[in-house]
Write a protein that holds these residues in place. Structure first.
Motif, PDB file in Angstrom:
ATOM      1  N   SER A 109       0.832  -1.210   0.000  1.00  0.00           N
ATOM      2  CA  SER A 109       0.000   0.000   0.000  1.00  0.00           C
ATOM      3  C   SER A 109       0.868   1.263   0.000  1.00  0.00           C
ATOM      4  CB  SER A 109      -0.915  -0.007   1.224  1.00  0.00           C
ATOM      5  OG  SER A 109      -0.153  -0.025   2.408  1.00  0.00           O
ATOM      6  N   LEU A 110       0.269   2.374  -0.376  1.00  0.00           N
ATOM      7  CA  LEU A 110       0.953   3.666  -0.333  1.00  0.00           C
ATOM      8  C   LEU A 110       0.903   4.222   1.087  1.00  0.00           C
ATOM      9  CD1 LEU A 110      -0.504   5.424  -3.528  1.00  0.00           C
ATOM     10  CD2 LEU A 110       1.691   4.252  -3.291  1.00  0.00           C
ATOM     11  N   SER A 111       1.876   5.055   1.446  1.00  0.00           N
ATOM     12  CA  SER A 111       1.796   5.758   2.733  1.00  0.00           C
ATOM     13  C   SER A 111       0.762   6.880   2.610  1.00  0.00           C
ATOM     14  CB  SER A 111       3.162   6.343   3.100  1.00  0.00           C
ATOM     15  OG  SER A 111       3.478   7.369   2.185  1.00  0.00           O
ATOM     16  N   ASP A 112       0.275   7.369   3.752  1.00  0.00           N
ATOM     17  CA  ASP A 112      -0.673   8.489   3.718  1.00  0.00           C
ATOM     18  C   ASP A 112      -0.069   9.678   2.974  1.00  0.00           C
ATOM     19  OD1 ASP A 112      -2.494   7.001   5.086  1.00  0.00           O
ATOM     20  OD2 ASP A 112      -2.001   7.836   7.053  1.00  0.00           O
ATOM     21  N   GLU A 113       1.237   9.884   3.176  1.00  0.00           N
ATOM     22  CA  GLU A 113       1.926  11.003   2.540  1.00  0.00           C
ATOM     23  C   GLU A 113       1.927  10.844   1.010  1.00  0.00           C
ATOM     24  OE1 GLU A 113       2.899  13.716   3.558  1.00  0.00           O
ATOM     25  OE2 GLU A 113       4.569  14.431   2.332  1.00  0.00           O
ATOM     26  N   GLU A 114       2.179   9.628   0.530  1.00  0.00           N
ATOM     27  CA  GLU A 114       2.180   9.402  -0.923  1.00  0.00           C
ATOM     28  C   GLU A 114       0.788   9.629  -1.513  1.00  0.00           C
ATOM     29  OE1 GLU A 114       5.706   6.054  -1.449  1.00  0.00           O
ATOM     30  OE2 GLU A 114       3.817   5.445  -0.531  1.00  0.00           O
ATOM     31  N   VAL A 115      -0.230   9.189  -0.783  1.00  0.00           N
ATOM     32  CA  VAL A 115      -1.605   9.412  -1.256  1.00  0.00           C
ATOM     33  C   VAL A 115      -1.875  10.918  -1.340  1.00  0.00           C
ATOM     34  CG1 VAL A 115      -4.048   9.154  -0.677  1.00  0.00           C
ATOM     35  CG2 VAL A 115      -2.483   7.215  -0.382  1.00  0.00           C
ATOM     36  N   ILE A 118      -0.119  12.497  -4.414  1.00  0.00           N
ATOM     37  CA  ILE A 118      -0.815  12.206  -5.683  1.00  0.00           C
ATOM     38  C   ILE A 118      -2.089  13.028  -5.782  1.00  0.00           C
ATOM     39  CG2 ILE A 118      -2.082  10.431  -6.971  1.00  0.00           C
ATOM     40  CD1 ILE A 118      -0.028   8.401  -6.043  1.00  0.00           C
ATOM     41  N   SER A 119      -2.844  13.064  -4.683  1.00  0.00           N
ATOM     42  CA  SER A 119      -4.114  13.773  -4.705  1.00  0.00           C
ATOM     43  C   SER A 119      -3.910  15.271  -4.939  1.00  0.00           C
ATOM     44  CB  SER A 119      -4.830  13.509  -3.377  1.00  0.00           C
ATOM     45  OG  SER A 119      -6.111  14.062  -3.434  1.00  0.00           O
ATOM     46  N   ASP A 120      -2.940  15.851  -4.238  1.00  0.00           N
ATOM     47  CA  ASP A 120      -2.664  17.286  -4.421  1.00  0.00           C
ATOM     48  C   ASP A 120      -2.211  17.583  -5.853  1.00  0.00           C
ATOM     49  OD1 ASP A 120      -3.342  17.754  -1.835  1.00  0.00           O
ATOM     50  OD2 ASP A 120      -1.310  18.083  -1.085  1.00  0.00           O
ATOM     51  N   TRP A 121      -1.431  16.684  -6.397  1.00  0.00           N
ATOM     52  CA  TRP A 121      -0.932  16.873  -7.767  1.00  0.00           C
ATOM     53  C   TRP A 121      -2.102  16.893  -8.764  1.00  0.00           C
ATOM     54  CZ3 TRP A 121      -0.866  12.721 -11.517  1.00  0.00           C
ATOM     55  CH2 TRP A 121      -0.264  13.040 -12.730  1.00  0.00           C
ATOM     56  N   VAL A 122      -3.042  15.985  -8.589  1.00  0.00           N
ATOM     57  CA  VAL A 122      -4.202  15.953  -9.495  1.00  0.00           C
ATOM     58  C   VAL A 122      -5.030  17.219  -9.306  1.00  0.00           C
ATOM     59  CG1 VAL A 122      -6.294  14.705 -10.164  1.00  0.00           C
ATOM     60  CG2 VAL A 122      -4.222  13.423  -9.549  1.00  0.00           C
TER      61      VAL A 122
END
Ligand code: HEC
Length: 450
Positions: A109-115, A118-122
Motif C-alpha cells: 500500500s501507499l503511505s498516507d503522505e504518498e496518497v 498524488i491527490s494534491d498533484w491531481v
C-alpha cells in the motif's frame, strides 16, 4: 468486541468514478491545499511513486489494464488514479487500516503522505514539470519473473478449456517431481500462477496438493500446498518454518475453470523454493481453508447479509497469514480471536479486517514480530459480509438470490490461514521474546494470549 461497520465507507462503491474524480478536481481548493500542492510535479514527485508502487503491473506486458511509464500515458488517467489511491483500491491492498495488525511482509500500500502527494498533484491540474527532474526509467525483468525468486522446481499443468459450456471442476496430476529428490524437502516459498493472460481469464482457482504415495484413490490424504485464484500473491513463510513436501510425490491440481467464449489452452505453473537439503525448520507449517460458514448462505436479492464461521485451536499456534475468500458478492471479512479465559481476563480481539474485491486474492503475510500468537483453546471467529445490492460493483444482478456453491456466481465464506503449532515451551519463549522487543522499542507489538 470492537466492531467496525464496513458500510461507512460508501466511497468504496463507485458507479461513476470519473464524475466523482472530476468533481474533486473541479472544486475550488482552500488556500492551504493550494499551498500544499505548489511545486508538486509529475517529473519530480509522481514518477518515483509510480515506479515504486504501480509500474510493476502498469507497464506493457504487466497485468494492469494500462501503462504508467510516461507522462503522456499517465495524464489522461489522473482523475481516476486520484480516486483509486484515495479510496485505497490501488495498489491492490485491501486490509482495513483502522483495525487490527498493520505490519505485513508484503504490504504494497501507499503511505498516507504518498496518497496526499498524488491527490494534491491531481487537484493542481496534474502538471508535468521539468523533464530533467525525472528519475531514470525503471527497468523490469520480463513478466515471467517469479515473486518468490528463481524457483528450485517448477511444476506445470495444461488444460484445454472449450469456448462455451458450464464451469469445469476436476483434478489433474503432474509427475514433474517424481525422481527429483529422494528425501522429503521443506518448502521455503511457493507461488502458483496462470502462465499467461489467456490462462488468467479461464482459471477461477487451482489448488495444489502433494500426493505422496502416488495414490490417486485417497485424495483426502494429500498434503495441501498452495492455492491460486485471480490476483493471488505469493505465500512467504517465516524463516524457521516450512511445509514438508514428501519425496516422489505426484502433484495434484484441483481446478475450477470457466469458459470465456474462446477456446483456451490454460497453463498453470507452481514454483517452489526449498530450504537447503537436510535443513529441518523449527516449525512445520500448514495452510488450510478454515472457519467455513456455520449455516448455508442465504443472500436475498438487494440485501446485505453477514455470516459467521469458527475454528478451534487445539494447540498453541502462530498464525502466519490471513487470506479472505468469498466470491463476487463478498465485501468485507474480519478475523477475531476469542481467547480461552474467563471472568475479568476474558478477551476477544479483532486481528484483521479486509475489504474484498474478487479480482484480488491477496494473502496478508504477517510480519514475524506481530504474527498472532494464539494459546491452545482459542476460537477464531470469521465474520463475512455479502452485499447483494446494486451498489456492489462485483454484483451482476441484484435481483438474484444467491447461495452456497462452487461456481463463480455462487458464494463461499472462509479464510485461508497459514499457521504452525507450538509446544508450551516454544510458546512461552516467543511470548518472552515479544515482551523484550516491546521493552526495547516503544513500538506497539501484538501481545495476544495473555
Ligand atoms: C499488483 C498489480 C498492480 C499494482 C501494483 C497496481 N495496479 Fe492498478 N490495476 C491493476 C489491475 C489488474 C487493474 C484492473 C483490475 C482492477 O481494477 O482491480 C488495475 C486498475 C487500476 C485503475 C483503474 C482502471 C479502470 O479502468 O478502472 C487505476 C486508475 C489504477 N489501477 C491505478 C494504479 C496506481 C496509481 C497504482 C500505484 C499507486 C496501481 N494501480 C498499482 C494492477 C495493479
Amino acid at each position: 468486541m470492537k466492531t467496525t461497520n464496513p458500510y461507512n465507507r460508501n466511497t468504496k462503491r463507485y458507479a461513476k468514478p470519473f464524475s466523482l474524480a472530476l468533481l474533486l478536481s473541479l472544486m475550488s481548493l482552500p488556500v492551504w491545499a493550494q499551498n500544499n500542492a505548489q511545486g508538486i510535479t509529475f517529473s519530480k514527485d509522481i514518477m518515483p511513486i509510480l515506479q515504486d508502487n504501480c509500474q510493476e503491473c502498469h507497464r506493457p506486458q504487466g497485468q494492469g489494464p494500462m501503462s504508467f511509464m510516461t507522462y503522456e500515458e499517465v495524464r489522461p488517467w489522473a482523475p481516476l488514479i486520484q480516486y483509486k489511491v484515495v479510496n485505497r483500491q490501488m495498489p491492490p491492498w485491501h486490509i482495513d487500516r483502522t483495525i487490527g495488525i498493520q505490519q505485513f511482509k508484503n504490504d504494497r500500500s501507499l503511505s498516507d503522505e504518498e496518497v496526499r502527494i498524488i491527490s494534491d498533484w491531481v487537484n493542481a491540474g496534474a502538471p508535468e514539470g521539468n523533464s530533467a527532474d525525472l528519475p531514470p526509467t525503471r527497468e523490469f525483468a520480463d513478466s515471467g519473473e517469479w515473486s518468490i525468486g528463481e524457483p528450485d522446481v517448477v511444476v506445470t499443468w495444461e488444460y484445454n478449456v472449450p469456448a462455451v459450456g458450464a464451469d469445469l471442476f476436476g483434478d489433474i496430476y503432474s509427475t514433474d517431481l517424481i525422481g527429483k529428490f529422494s528425501e522429503g524437502r521443506y518448502i521455503k516459498a511457493i507461488q502458483t500462477r496462470a502462465a499467461d493472460d489467456a490462462s488468467r481469464r479461464v482459471v477461477h482457482h487451482a489448488l495444489s496438493y502433494a500426493s505422496s504415495d502416488n495414490n490417486r484413490n485417497n485424495p483426502e490424504e494429500d498434503q495441501f500446498l498452495v492455492e491460486y485464484a485471480s490476483g493471488k500473491s505469493a505465500e512467504i513463510y517465516p524463516d524457521n518454518s516450512g511445509v514438508l513436501l514428501p519425496p516422489d510425490s505426484e502433484v495434484r491440481l484441483s481446478y475450477h475453470m470457466h469458459p470465456v467464449g474462446v477456446e483456451t489452452n490454460a497453463k498453470i505453473e507452481l514454483g517452489i523454493v526449498f530450504h537447503p537439503e537436510g535443513y529441518d525448520p523449527e516449525y512445520r507449517r500448514w495452510s488450510k481453508q478454515l472457519a467455513q460458514r456455520q449455516s448455508l448462505l442465504d443472500i436475498p436479492g438487494g440485501e446485505i447479509v453477514r455470516t459467521d464461521g469458527y475454528v478451534y485451536f487445539h494447540t498453541n499456534t502462530t498464525i502466519t497469514a490471513f487470506q479472505p475468500h468469498m466470491h463476487g458478492l463478498g465485501s468485507y471479512q474480519c478475523l477475531e480471536l476469542i481467547y480461552p479465559t474467563q471472568g475479568p481476563t476474558a478477551k476477544t480481539e479483532t486481528i484483521s479486517c479486509a475489504h474484498w474485491d474478487y479480482n484480488w486474492h491477496t494473502i496478508y503475510n504477517y510480519a514475524d514480530d506481530v504474527a498472532p500468537l494464539v494459546p491452545a483453546g482459542t476460537v477464531a471467529h470469521l465474520i463475512s459480509y455479502f452485499d447483494n445490492t446494486a451498489s456492489n460493483p462485483g454484483n451482476h444482478d441484484a435481483r438474484n438470490w444467491t447461495g452456497d456453491g462452487g461456481r463463480t456466481i455462487d458464494e463461499m465464506s472462509f479464510a485461508w490461514l497459514g499457521w504452525y503449532s507450538m509446544t508450551d515451551e516454544q510458546y512461552i519463549a516467543e511470548l518472552e521474546r515479544r515482551k523484550n522487543l516491546q521493552n526495547e522499542s516503544e513500538t506497539e507489538i501484538a501481545f495476544i494470549g495473555e
